[in-house]
Design a protein around this motif. Structure first.
Motif, mmCIF file in Angstrom:
data_model
loop_
_atom_site.group_PDB
_atom_site.id
_atom_site.type_symbol
_atom_site.label_atom_id
_atom_site.label_comp_id
_atom_site.label_asym_id
_atom_site.label_seq_id
_atom_site.Cartn_x
_atom_site.Cartn_y
_atom_site.Cartn_z
ATOM 1 N N ILE A 164 0.838 -1.209 0.000
ATOM 2 C CA ILE A 164 0.000 0.000 0.000
ATOM 3 C C ILE A 164 0.868 1.252 0.000
ATOM 4 O O ILE A 164 0.596 2.227 -0.715
ATOM 5 C CB ILE A 164 -0.954 -0.009 1.215
ATOM 6 C CG1 ILE A 164 -1.929 -1.198 1.106
ATOM 7 C CG2 ILE A 164 -1.730 1.302 1.288
ATOM 8 C CD1 ILE A 164 -2.816 -1.367 2.333
ATOM 9 N N GLU A 165 1.956 1.246 0.798
ATOM 10 C CA GLU A 165 2.861 2.400 0.848
ATOM 11 C C GLU A 165 3.480 2.660 -0.522
ATOM 12 O O GLU A 165 3.560 3.816 -0.969
ATOM 13 C CB GLU A 165 3.957 2.157 1.886
ATOM 14 C CG GLU A 165 3.462 2.193 3.322
ATOM 15 C CD GLU A 165 4.554 1.853 4.318
ATOM 16 O OE1 GLU A 165 4.373 2.109 5.518
ATOM 17 O OE2 GLU A 165 5.607 1.319 3.887
ATOM 18 N N ASN A 166 3.935 1.590 -1.183
ATOM 19 C CA ASN A 166 4.534 1.758 -2.512
ATOM 20 C C ASN A 166 3.519 2.324 -3.502
ATOM 21 O O ASN A 166 3.854 3.166 -4.343
ATOM 22 C CB ASN A 166 5.058 0.422 -3.033
ATOM 23 C CG ASN A 166 6.294 -0.039 -2.285
ATOM 24 O OD1 ASN A 166 7.004 0.780 -1.683
ATOM 25 N ND2 ASN A 166 6.558 -1.340 -2.279
ATOM 26 N N TYR A 167 2.290 1.846 -3.400
ATOM 27 C CA TYR A 167 1.247 2.352 -4.292
ATOM 28 C C TYR A 167 1.016 3.840 -4.071
ATOM 29 O O TYR A 167 0.945 4.626 -5.021
ATOM 30 C CB TYR A 167 -0.052 1.570 -4.058
ATOM 31 C CG TYR A 167 -1.258 2.176 -4.741
ATOM 32 C CD1 TYR A 167 -1.454 2.039 -6.108
ATOM 33 C CD2 TYR A 167 -2.194 2.908 -4.002
ATOM 34 C CE1 TYR A 167 -2.550 2.617 -6.734
ATOM 35 C CE2 TYR A 167 -3.304 3.490 -4.620
ATOM 36 C CZ TYR A 167 -3.473 3.337 -5.992
ATOM 37 O OH TYR A 167 -4.549 3.914 -6.607
ATOM 38 N N LEU A 168 0.908 4.267 -2.821
ATOM 39 C CA LEU A 168 0.597 5.659 -2.505
ATOM 40 C C LEU A 168 1.740 6.604 -2.863
ATOM 41 O O LEU A 168 1.510 7.738 -3.292
ATOM 42 C CB LEU A 168 0.269 5.798 -1.015
ATOM 43 C CG LEU A 168 -1.007 5.096 -0.530
ATOM 44 C CD1 LEU A 168 -1.108 5.191 0.983
ATOM 45 C CD2 LEU A 168 -2.247 5.696 -1.189
ATOM 46 N N THR A 169 2.966 6.150 -2.714
ATOM 47 C CA THR A 169 4.113 7.032 -2.929
ATOM 48 C C THR A 169 4.672 6.957 -4.350
ATOM 49 O O THR A 169 5.307 7.908 -4.807
ATOM 50 C CB THR A 169 5.248 6.703 -1.939
ATOM 51 O OG1 THR A 169 5.628 5.328 -2.103
ATOM 52 C CG2 THR A 169 4.788 6.945 -0.507
ATOM 53 N N GLN A 170 4.443 5.846 -5.033
ATOM 54 C CA GLN A 170 5.015 5.685 -6.366
ATOM 55 C C GLN A 170 3.985 5.927 -7.476
ATOM 56 O O GLN A 170 4.241 6.668 -8.424
ATOM 57 C CB GLN A 170 5.610 4.271 -6.526
ATOM 58 C CG GLN A 170 6.669 3.929 -5.510
ATOM 59 C CD GLN A 170 7.875 4.858 -5.600
ATOM 60 O OE1 GLN A 170 8.320 5.213 -6.680
ATOM 61 N NE2 GLN A 170 8.400 5.268 -4.439
ATOM 62 N N ARG A 171 2.834 5.297 -7.342
ATOM 63 C CA ARG A 171 1.826 5.395 -8.409
ATOM 64 C C ARG A 171 0.802 6.485 -8.150
ATOM 65 O O ARG A 171 0.284 7.111 -9.077
ATOM 66 C CB ARG A 171 1.124 4.050 -8.584
ATOM 67 C CG ARG A 171 2.073 2.970 -9.120
ATOM 68 C CD ARG A 171 1.567 1.570 -8.854
ATOM 69 N NE ARG A 171 0.245 1.356 -9.431
ATOM 70 C CZ ARG A 171 -0.515 0.309 -9.144
ATOM 71 N NH1 ARG A 171 -0.084 -0.601 -8.273
ATOM 72 N NH2 ARG A 171 -1.685 0.164 -9.716
ATOM 73 N N GLY A 172 0.486 6.722 -6.909
ATOM 74 C CA GLY A 172 -0.406 7.821 -6.580
ATOM 75 C C GLY A 172 -1.851 7.403 -6.431
ATOM 76 O O GLY A 172 -2.322 6.440 -7.049
ATOM 77 N N LEU A 173 -2.566 8.170 -5.588
ATOM 78 C CA LEU A 173 -3.963 7.882 -5.261
ATOM 79 C C LEU A 173 -4.875 8.789 -6.078
ATOM 80 O O LEU A 173 -4.830 10.011 -5.943
ATOM 81 C CB LEU A 173 -4.181 8.097 -3.763
ATOM 82 C CG LEU A 173 -5.583 7.835 -3.221
ATOM 83 C CD1 LEU A 173 -5.920 6.349 -3.293
ATOM 84 C CD2 LEU A 173 -5.700 8.334 -1.773
ATOM 85 N N SER A 174 -5.704 8.193 -6.900
ATOM 86 C CA SER A 174 -6.662 8.968 -7.692
ATOM 87 C C SER A 174 -7.995 9.029 -6.955
ATOM 88 O O SER A 174 -8.258 8.217 -6.058
ATOM 89 C CB SER A 174 -6.867 8.320 -9.056
ATOM 90 O OG SER A 174 -7.526 7.064 -8.906
ATOM 91 N N PRO A 175 -8.872 9.993 -7.314
ATOM 92 C CA PRO A 175 -10.193 10.027 -6.684
ATOM 93 C C PRO A 175 -10.978 8.724 -6.860
ATOM 94 O O PRO A 175 -11.683 8.308 -5.940
ATOM 95 C CB PRO A 175 -10.886 11.190 -7.397
ATOM 96 C CG PRO A 175 -9.763 12.104 -7.778
ATOM 97 C CD PRO A 175 -8.636 11.181 -8.161
ATOM 98 N N SER A 176 -10.870 8.062 -8.033
ATOM 99 C CA SER A 176 -11.603 6.806 -8.224
ATOM 100 C C SER A 176 -11.068 5.709 -7.310
ATOM 101 O O SER A 176 -11.834 4.924 -6.733
ATOM 102 C CB SER A 176 -11.526 6.353 -9.686
ATOM 103 O OG SER A 176 -10.176 6.136 -10.078
ATOM 104 N N ALA A 177 -9.731 5.646 -7.135
ATOM 105 C CA ALA A 177 -9.155 4.662 -6.214
ATOM 106 C C ALA A 177 -9.540 4.982 -4.775
ATOM 107 O O ALA A 177 -9.800 4.087 -3.959
ATOM 108 C CB ALA A 177 -7.636 4.645 -6.361
#
Length: 925
Positions: A649-662
């Motif tokens: 989850i940390e890698n997703y939030l810091t590398q790919r980013g959180l979109s409104p749909s996600a």
């Protein structure tokens, strides 16, 4: 278990004929019962002996008449020849005649089996129709009835001409053979009949139950020669209870032949029976329950004493798959419907491919669903050593969203993969040369047999199917060559669907060994201690519906022609007979509303539940609900946040980013957010034939982006937009074909029209809005990429999104989104940010996050964030609203940031599991 009927019959024969059996003839209702009778004879005769002649009733009548009984495929060809020779109008083509012909042949057989005067019957039918349909006030209806009447004149012509034609060739259908014998006896032309009968010193007919008038006449006639003896099998209740439908036929024989009636036996009084019923959900669950019973009830594994009876014979393969390997030998008695084999499935898919194909002089196109079905058919896949080329072409079709597949695409695919050369024939033009259908199917069988030989594997079930399918193809080819009329592709397709598909694939094997799997009719004269009866549903046993017939029920009944009531009585007899002789009985029925029958257990079960306990205190019923406790198939409902999960989850939030749909995915179902967004597991690609909502929205957004692209950083005016309208049709066509290349016809054209309508309506309304607006509106962004960061738990979390449109309106930043779906003002308003934490509002979350990102990235101090609903007939901007505020300012941005931070902290909290919301639309695991 008490002495069975076949044991009693064998004992009587042994006592009557202790030395010589080879001059005897035994007539049984099925080959299987004859084989079991031989087994009982062998137990009694201690020395080697010549076996008697053992025949089925059909073979016996064929011998007596000297006629060759032909099957349904040849019958329909012969009848169509009659149709052509008589020049009956209208002269239907073969494919349209098949439905008509099937009913005619069934009625003719019923008429002959009842020995009814056909001409008198047809006259009565016309009179019956005349009375029921006559309406002097409607002359047009009278004309239609007149044409209807003429069809019954045609029946008389068909009847006489067909019977004459067949008899001249020495052929007959079953009923015609009886009628021929009856006519020969009446005319005293019985030389051939006597010659056939004189081969035997005695003829024993055993176990026939629902005798038709023709069979009764024949047996009465043969009894006069003192050679024929008839044996019946009856449980006392069937005879003594006049309301018991299972004894309908037997009571008639008993009342006329009581002195010679053999044998009536009481199998219920003081008997011991354990009868368990199992209610399960679905046909596959019924098959699985069979396997469960053989696992939990060891007594069922006594092969010589156990039968599995399938009321719905299509369950054969699932039942075979469900049986544990430990049970030993299994013998399949019933035939497997050819229509349920993979070869017939492939044939039907090929016919559909050819029928749907679009062809012109220069090229052909094939419907994608048919192409995919053929390429993924198990028969085709099994013939390919390397499946990657098939996977590649399927993925290409899905990725390109191709609805109609050009012939050139298929040809290139085959040329690049020579191993697939064998499927080339599937895409040839069968309509202009229908016999290519049979040629290609024969080629598939040849390739399959070749593969079996090379790989040295033997699948007995598959081998039987291959042999029978090849035999039927050979017969069909012979009939096409023999009869003078040519067949269209539609005619061949209908033959396969209506005549060939119902044919039964016989299974070979050791008939006397192992557990017997059979249909209900195959149980005739057989007895088993243990019975597992599958699909005992109302509508399956007895089957629902009446006879399809040209003959009204009233007249069938009056003339002694069997009706659906007689059929129900026949199945009741077989049901009660096999259960009355068993001790351990398991009845499985389906509670789902899908499938052939209803979700009610058969009335036959309800009857024995009420009636049988009166005969014995040791007849015990128990009811069970089939629920399978299989831990391997249970879906998990949550994911514990192990260190690896948190790290993902940390890698997703810091590398790919959180979109409104996600962000909304997480709020709706954290479990699915983890699989879809964090792990990136997506649903497989497929062709969107109907242009699904997400694809539709993508095309609309792309069209609007292209239209407004020239006006970036410009002051928008109505004249400016109007100047670009001449390019709009080209823009829509270009963007639509990027997603849907072929759209000129059908559903795709309707979708193209809808996209065009949405886009044009919005732009024209925007022109009208700009014309009347007093604001200075500058287009600052078109599909504007937004990105902001936020520090949570010492992590620099990326928040990202794409705004469809960013405008500056007199110092206020407008973040605008296009939606093709339904949007309401309430979807975007909230009393406070605290309310959003309690009640999920996905659209409000999205536009508020866009506003916050615009503040962070664009330094916007005043923001209106909203949605244009393109579905609405008027262009109204629906804006995010916190309390009573539409224009969002710094204090609102701080509240939104606090909301985002709180949700991210929960994502990273190891004590909060990722729970699953089963109702969430992405919940696919």
């Amino acid at each position: 278990m008490k002495t069975t009927f076949l044991q009693k019959l064998a004992k009587e024969i042994h006592e009557t004929h202790p030395d010589k059996l080879d001059t005897l003839c035994f007539v049984f209702p099925s080959k299987r019962s004859g084989l079991f009778f031989k087994k009982e004879l062998a137990k009694l005769y201690k020395t080697t002996f010549w076996a008697p002649e053992i025949l089925t009733i059909e073979t016996f009548v064929s011998q007596l008449s000297g006629l060759n009984l032909i099957g349904p495929l040849e019958q329909i060809f012969e009848l169509f020849e009659v149709h052509r020779e008589l020049n009956i109008q209208p002269q239907l083509p073969f494919e349209k005649f098949i439905d008509h012909g099937k009913l005619i042949l069934a009625d003719f057989n019923d008429i002959e089996m009842s020995l009814t005067d056909a001409s008198q019957l047809f006259e009565n039918v016309k009179a019956y129709i005349d009375i029921s349909e006559w309406d002097p006030s409607d002359p047009k209806k009278g004309e239609l009835i007149g044409k209807y009447f003429s069809s019954f004149d045609n029946l008389t012509l068909y009847y006489s001409a067909l019977n004459k034609r067949l008899l001249e060739q020495g052929k007959a259908y079953q009923g015609l053979a009886y009628r021929y014998l009856n006519t020969q006896v009446k005319s005293k032309n019985i030389t051939d009949l006597n010659a056939a009968l004189n081969k035997y010193s005695k003829v024993y007919v055993a176990g026939l139950n629902a005798l038709t008038p023709a069979e009764i006449w024949l047996f009465d006639y043969l009894k006069e020669s003192k050679k024929l003896h008839v044996y019946y099998e009856a449980e006392a209740q069937m005879i003594d209870d006049s309301d018991q439908e299972s004894g309908y036929f037997l009571r008639k024989f008993f009342n006329t032949e009581e002195g010679d009636f053999k044998w009536k036996e009481d199998l219920l009084t003081n008997s011991t029976k354990a009868i368990d019923t199992y209610a399960v959900n679905g046909s596959l669950a019924m098959a699985r329950m069979v396997g469960e019973l053989f696992t939990t009830k060891p007594q069922l594994s006594d092969g010589n004493e156990t039968a599995i009876i399938l009321a719905d014979e299509s369950l054969l393969l699932p039942v075979l798959e469900s049986l544990p390997k430990s049970i030993g030998e299994v013998n399949v008695t019933l035939g497997f419907p050819l229509g349920l084999t993979p070869f017939m499935s492939l044939a039907e898919q090929l016919f559909s491919l050819q029928n749907m194909a679009r062809r012109n002089e220069s090229s052909s196109q094939f419907y994608f669903k048919d192409v995919l079905k053929v390429l993924t058919n198990p028969v085709i896949v099994s013939l390919v050593t390397n499946s990657k080329p098939l996977e590649t072409v399927i993925n290409t079709i899905n990725a390109n969203n191709q609805i109609w597949i050009p012939e050139s695409f298929i040809s290139q695919f085959i040329n690049e993969n020579p191993e697939l050369k064998f499927i080339e024939g599937a895409f040839e033009n069968w309509k202009t040369n229908p016999e290519l259908a049979i040629t290609f199917l024969n080629e598939i069988i040849f390739q399959y047999q070749k593969k079996m030989e090379l790989q040295k594997f033997a699948d007995d079930v598959l081998t039987e199917q291959l042999y029978f399918f090849k035999t039927v193809l050979g017969q069909l080819e012979n009939y096409i060559n023999k009869f003078s009329f040519g067949l269209s592709l539609d005619a061949i397709r209908k033959l396969f669907k209506q005549i060939v598909s119902p044919l039964q694939v016989p299974f070979s094997g050791e008939p006397l060994a192992g557990i017997q799997i059979m249909g209900l009719l195959e149980t005739r004269l057989l007895s088993f201690k243990n019975v597992v009866f599958v699909s005992v549903n109302e509508g399956v046993i007895p089957s629902k519906g009446g006879n399809q017939s040209f003959l009204p029920y009233t007249l069938r009944n009056h003339f002694g022609i069997q009706t659906h009531n007689h059929r129900d009585s026949l199945f009741a007899y077989h049901f009660y007979r096999i259960l009355s002789q068993a001790e351990n009985i398991n009845l499985i029925y389906d509670t789902s509303s899908m499938g052939v029958g209803s979700n009610e257990k058969s009335r036959f079960i309800r009857q024995i539940e009420q009636e049988w306990p009166e005969y014995s205190d040791n007849i015990n019923f128990e009811e069970f609900v089939g629920v399978f406790d299989d831990e391997k198939t249970k879906s998990s409902t949550s994911i514990e946040k192990t260190p690896d999960v948190i790290r993902n989850i940390e890698n997703y939030l810091t590398q790919r980013g959180l979109s409104p749909s996600a962000f909304n995915n997480y709020l709706e179902s954290p479990y699915d957010f983890y699989y879809k967004n964090v792990l990136g597991i997506q649903e497989p690609n497929s062709v969107d034939e109907d242009v699904e909502h997400n694809t539709f929205g993508t095309i609309v957004h792309a069209c609007l982006e292209e239209f407004y692209k020239p006006f970036l950083n410009c002051i928008l005016t109505s004249d400016l937009l109007r100047s670009n309208l001449s390019n709009l049709d080209s823009i829509i066509k270009t963007e639509f074909t990027k997603e849907i290349p072929y759209y000129k016809r059908g559903k795709q054209y309707m979708s193209f029209y809808s996209v065009s309508n949405y886009v044009k309506r919005f732009i024209h309304q925007d022109i009208d809005f700009l014309k009347s607006s007093s604001e200075t509106i500058v287009l600052k962004g078109n599909e504007q990429y937004l990105r902001a960061s936020i520090v949570v738990n010492n992590l620099n979390v990326i928040v990202k999104g794409v705004a469809d449109r960013v405008e500056d309106r007199d110092g206020v930043t407008y973040i605008l989104d296009y939606k093709t779906g339904s949007v309401k003002a309430a979807d975007l308003s909230t009393a406070s940010m605290d309310e959003l934490e309690e009640k999920i509002k996905p659209k409000a979350n999205q536009v508020l996050m866009y506003a916050w990102m615009a503040h962070k990235q664009l330094n916007a101090q005043k923001v209106v964030s909203g949605i244009y609903s393109l579905r609405e007939t008027k262009m109204n901007l629906l804006s995010a609203k916190i309390g009573e505020e539409f224009v969002l300012r710094l204090n609102h941005f701080e509240e939104v940031e606090g909301f985002i931070t709180h949700v991210i902290q929960e994502m990273l909290n190891g004590d909060v599991p990722l729970k699953r919301n089963a109702e969430y639309q992405f919940a696919m695991f």
